[in-house]
Write an enzyme that holds these catalytic residues in place. Structure first.
Site, PDB file in Angstrom:
ATOM      1  N   GLU B 282      47.302  32.308 -22.115  1.00 26.67           N
ATOM      2  CA  GLU B 282      46.706  33.665 -21.911  1.00 26.67           C
ATOM      3  C   GLU B 282      47.824  34.697 -22.563  1.00 26.67           C
ATOM      4  OE1 GLU B 282      45.088  34.921 -18.144  1.00 26.67           O
ATOM      5  OE2 GLU B 282      43.076  35.154 -19.022  1.00 26.67           O
ATOM      6  N   HIS B 308      48.827   5.135 -21.645  1.00 23.78           N
ATOM      7  CA  HIS B 308      47.839   4.356 -21.984  1.00 23.78           C
ATOM      8  C   HIS B 308      46.471   5.071 -22.441  1.00 23.78           C
ATOM      9  CE1 HIS B 308      49.299   0.426 -20.328  1.00 23.78           C
ATOM     10  NE2 HIS B 308      50.061   1.472 -19.571  1.00 23.78           N
ATOM     11  N   LYS B 423      32.959  39.142 -20.827  1.00 24.14           N
ATOM     12  CA  LYS B 423      32.545  39.461 -19.417  1.00 24.14           C
ATOM     13  C   LYS B 423      31.240  40.506 -19.455  1.00 24.14           C
ATOM     14  CE  LYS B 423      37.230  39.188 -17.173  1.00 24.14           C
ATOM     15  NZ  LYS B 423      38.373  39.994 -16.594  1.00 24.14           N
TER      16      LYS B 423
END
Lengths: 440, 440
Positions: B282, B308, B423
Site C-alpha cells: 500500500e 516443497h 469504496k
C-alpha cells in the site's frame, strides 16, 4: 453425460472487448490452437490409459476401497494426524478445510512443517484415540521422516511397540525408500501412492483418504472432476474452458503480466489458494530447452480484507498482474442485517438494511469493476453451489490450465528439477553441524 | 545509549561480492546517498516533533496510560475481540501472535473480514466475559461499521443496553466520523487514534493496547523500536541499516527484481509477513508525478514448507525476485532428536542424531546457499533473541526501509489514493441490490 456445471467461469475481463487494449482477443487465442495439438492427443491418452495420471484419477479411482478404509479408521479413531509436506498435504487439507464437517466426529489435522515450536504440540496428543497417517511419495522426504521418527518414541511410550504400529499408516510409492523399509521393519500397513506427482495427486488416495475421514463427500468431488475433465477434452480452444483461460493467461504473461493473484472472497477458500500456489509455482517455474527462465508467480490476496492491504498496489502499481477471484454468490443471502437504527449517520446510511453477505459481494463487484475500468485483467470463478461437485470441477480446471500454460511455454509441468541441490545441501549442513557451530 | 542489537541483518547476498554480477555494489548505494537528504531532514523532524509520526511513536508514546487501561480491561474481561481491517488489525495481531502468551488468561482475537460464515462464529461468544474493541481511524470504514452494527443487537440482547456499551471501546480519530457519533449516542468510551496512518500505527495504542491485553511486553517492543530508530537516524548510508538495505532493494528493483518474497522460517513469524504485506504494497504501489506506475509486489513463502512448493520457481523461474528470510537461530537447539535406531537406512542416516531444529535451520541455510549460488539476491533478518526488543527493532527497520524505497522512487509512502473509487462503488452496488438481483 455430464451434469450442469456448478462452476461459473467469467473470463470477460481478460478480453479487449471488456477492458480495452490491455485485453487479449479471441483471434490471438485461436492462433495458439495448433500448438495445443500434442496436448489434445495426450489428454485422450491420459484419460483412457490404465496407467494412472492426474487426468484419469477421476475416471479410474477406486472410491470403494478408500471409503471402506476411511470408515474403518473413522470407527476406530477420533483423530487423524497427517504428516506430509507440499503435495502430500496441500490437496487433502484443501478438501478437509473447504468441505469438511465443521464439527467433525473425526478431526483431521495436518503437520506440514518442522518448526520445533509447532512440533511440540504433538506432546499433548492422546495417541490412544489417534491415527498417524504419514505420506511421502519417494519415502525419503527428510521432513516427513524426521516428523515420524521423533514422534514414534512418544507413541511407543504411550501405546507400546505393537499398538504404535497399528496406530500408524503409510502412503508411499518407492519400495526402496526409507518409509517403505520402516513399514516393513515396524509392521506398519502401507498404502501405495499412485505414480502421480504430489501436486497432481489430490484426487487419489493421498487427498481423498484424509478428506473422507474428515467428512467430505468424495464421490461428489470426483463427479465434478469427471464432468470438468470431459469439458477439458473438447478440441475447440474457445469451447474448452482450460484451453481458453489457460491460453488467455499465457497471452497476458507474454505482455509481462507474470504475477497471478488469486483472491478468494470466502475465508475457507484460502486453502484452495495454498494448494494452487504449489501447483502453479512448481509446475511453471522452469528452464526450457533453450535455457530461458520461465515462471509465473502465484500470490494471494484475501477478499475483502486485502482491499485494505493490496488493492492500492493492484490498481496503481505496475501492470504486471492478472487477478483470479474465487467466490460463492450464495454469500449474498447470508449474515445478519445491518439495523436501520442509525441510518441518519452518513457513512451508515448505505449499509443500513443490508446483510453482511450483500456487503461482502458488493465489495467483490466493486473491486472487479475498479480493476476492469483501469484495464487490469481479471476473471471470476464462482462456485454456484459451494459443494463437492463444484470444487471437483475447480480442481481439474486449475490443473488443466497449468498444463496448458506449460505446454505453450514449452516446459514440462510435471517435474521439479531444481530443488534437488537444496536437499543435498541440507544433508551436508546437518553432517557439518558439530564443526560450523552456527546455522546463521 | 542504545542496547546491543538483537536483530542480525545479513545483507551480503544482495551484493556483487557474494552473488556475482547479479548483485549490487556499495558504490551504487553510495551514489544514491544525496537523494536521501530530504529524508534525513525529515527523520530529524519526525523524531523530535510533538506531532505524532510513526517514527516518534517509540519516543513519545505514553505507555503508562495504555498499560493502566490494559490492566483494567484484563481485570474485568477474559476475552477481547477486535473489529478492524487492514492497519487497524494487522499490527496488533502481529504482536499478539508473535509474542503473546500462548496460554493467555486474556485471549485476544481479531475479526478482519466480513465473510458471513466467519462472522456467524460471533453468535457463540459469551459477552458477559468479553470486551469488544472497535478500531477505525476514519470511523467510516464500511466493514468495521457493519461488523459492529450487526453485533450490537446480540450484545444488547445478552447484556442490556447500558452494559453493552460498557463492554465496548472505540479507537477512532475523526470526530465527524460514524464511529465517533455512535460512541456519543451509545455512551461508549472513545480512545483517540493518533494522526498516523493505519499501516504505520502499530506502535501506538492501535497495536499496543490489544498487545498488552494479550500478554506482550510492550515496553520491550518500544525499547527495541527506539534503538532501531536511533540507528536509522545515522547519516552515512552504509551505516544506516534502513538506508543501506532500502537502497539495495531499490537498486534490485531497478534490475526488474520487483517481487519481494518474505520467507519466515518460524511458523509464528507469519503474522509479521501479513503486517509487512500491507506496509509494502500500500505504501509503494503508486503513480508518481510523471504518471509512472511504481510498486513492488510482496509475496510470502513459508520455510521449510514452501521449499516443497515455491522453491523450484525461486531457483529456476525468472530472475524477478528478492528474498528476505526472517528467522530465529535459537531454533537450532529445539525439538526432539531423531533417534539413531534406523540409521542404517540411507535416507535416514543424515538425519539420525539431529534435532528437528537442526534440520529446520540446515534447510534454511541450504535454501540461502542454493539461491546465492544461482545469483538470486537474498538477505536474512535473524531475531537473535525472539523477544519483544528484537521485534521492535524489526518493525522500525521494515517501516523505515519502506520509506527509503518510496523516497528513491519519488512517491508518497503515506497515502493510498486509488482505493477510494472501489469504496464508492461498494456503496453504489449496495444501493442497487434490489434492482440488479445478482452480485456475480
Amino acid at each position: 453425460m455430464s451434469n450442469i456445471s456448478r462452476l461459473s467461469i467469467d473470463n470477460s475481463n481478460l478480453f479487449d472487448t471488456d477492458i480495452g487494449e490491455g485485453g487479449v482477443s479471441n483471434k490471438e487465442i485461436e492462433a495458439l490452437s495448433d500448438r495445443l495439438d500434442p496436448l489434445r492427443k495426450q489428454i485422450k491418452e491420459w484419460t483412457n490409459s490404465d496407467h494412472p495420471t492426474f487426468l484419469n484419477l477421476p475416471h479410474k479411482s477406486n472410491l470403494k476401497a478408500i471409503k471402506e478404509r476411511g470408515q474403518k479408521i473413522a470407527g476406530q479413531f477420533s483423530r487423524t494426524i497427517v504428516f506430509g509436506i507440499g503435495g502430500s498435504s496441500l490437496g487433502g487439507e484443501m478438501l478437509v478445510r473447504t468441505l469438511g464437517d465443521s464439527h467433525p466426529k473425526n478431526s483431521v489435522s495436518f503437520y506440514d512443517n518442522v518448526d520445533p515450536s509447532t512440533m511440540i504440540t504433538l506432546e499433548n496428543v492422546d495417541w490412544h484415540e489417534t491415527l498417524l497417517l504419514v505420506i511421502s511419495k519417494s519415502g525419503n522426504t527428510a521432513e516427513v521422516l524426521s516428523q515420524f521418527l521423533t514422534t514414534l518414541p512418544i507413541m511407543e511410550h504411550e501405546l507400546g511397540y505393537e499398538q504404535a504400529s497399528k496406530h500408524t499408516l503409510f502412503i508411499t510409492e518407492n519400495r526402496e525408500g526409507a518409509l517403505y523399509k520402516l513399514g516393513e521393519e515396524l509392521n506398519i500397513e502401507i498404502i501405495e501412492h499412485p505414480p502421480v506427482g504430489g501436486r497432481f495427486s489430490v484426487l487419489s488416495v493421498v487427498g481423498l483418504l484424509p478428506a473422507y475421514i474428515g467428512g467430505v463427500d468424495i464421490a461428489g468431488v470426483m463427479e465434478g472432476a469427471r464432468a470438468m475433465s470431459e469439458r477439458c477434452a473438447e478440441d475447440d480452444i474457445l469451447k474448452n474452458p482450460a484451453f481458453y483461460d489457460g491460453a488467455a493467461q499465457y497471452l497476458h504473461a507474454r505482455r509481462n503480466r507474470t504475477i497471478s493473484v488469486v483472491m478468494p472472497y470466502a475465508d475457507n477458500l484460502r486453502f484452495v489458494v495454498n494448494w494452487f500456489r504449489q501447483l502453479w509455482a512448481e509446475s511453471l517455474g522452469k528452464i526450457d530447452a533453450d535455457g530461458n527462465h520461465h515462471g509465473l508467480t502465484p500470490t494471494e490476496a484475501h477478499g475483502v480484507t486485502d482491499q485494505h492491504s493490496q488493492l492500492q498496489l493492484l490498481l496503481e502499481g505496475p501492470d504486471d498482474k492478472l487477478v483470479t477471484f474465487i467466490t460463492d454468490p450464495g454469500f449474498r443471502f447470508q449474515g445478519r442485517r445491518v439495523p436501520l437504527r442509525f441510518r441518519e449517520i452518513p457513512a451508515i446510511s448505505p449499509l443500513a438494511g443490508h446483510t453482511i453477505g450483500e456487503l461482502f459481494m458488493s465489495e467483490l463487484k466493486a473491486t472487479r469493476t475498479t480493476l476492469s475500468r483501469r484495464g487490469r485483467p481479471n476473471r471470476t470463478l464462482a462456485l454456484l453451489e459451494r459443494d463437492a461437485y463444484a470444487l471437483g470441477e475447480l480442481i481439474i480446471l486449475l490443473e488443466m490450465e497449468t498444463v496448458v500454460v506449460a505446454t505453450l511455454m514449452g516446459i514440462d509441468p510435471f517435474d521439479q528439477p531444481a530443488v534437488e541441490e537444496s536437499k543435498i545441501l541440507t544433508r551436508e549442513y546437518l553432517s557439518e553441524i558439530q564443526l560450523i557451530g552456527d546455522l546463521i
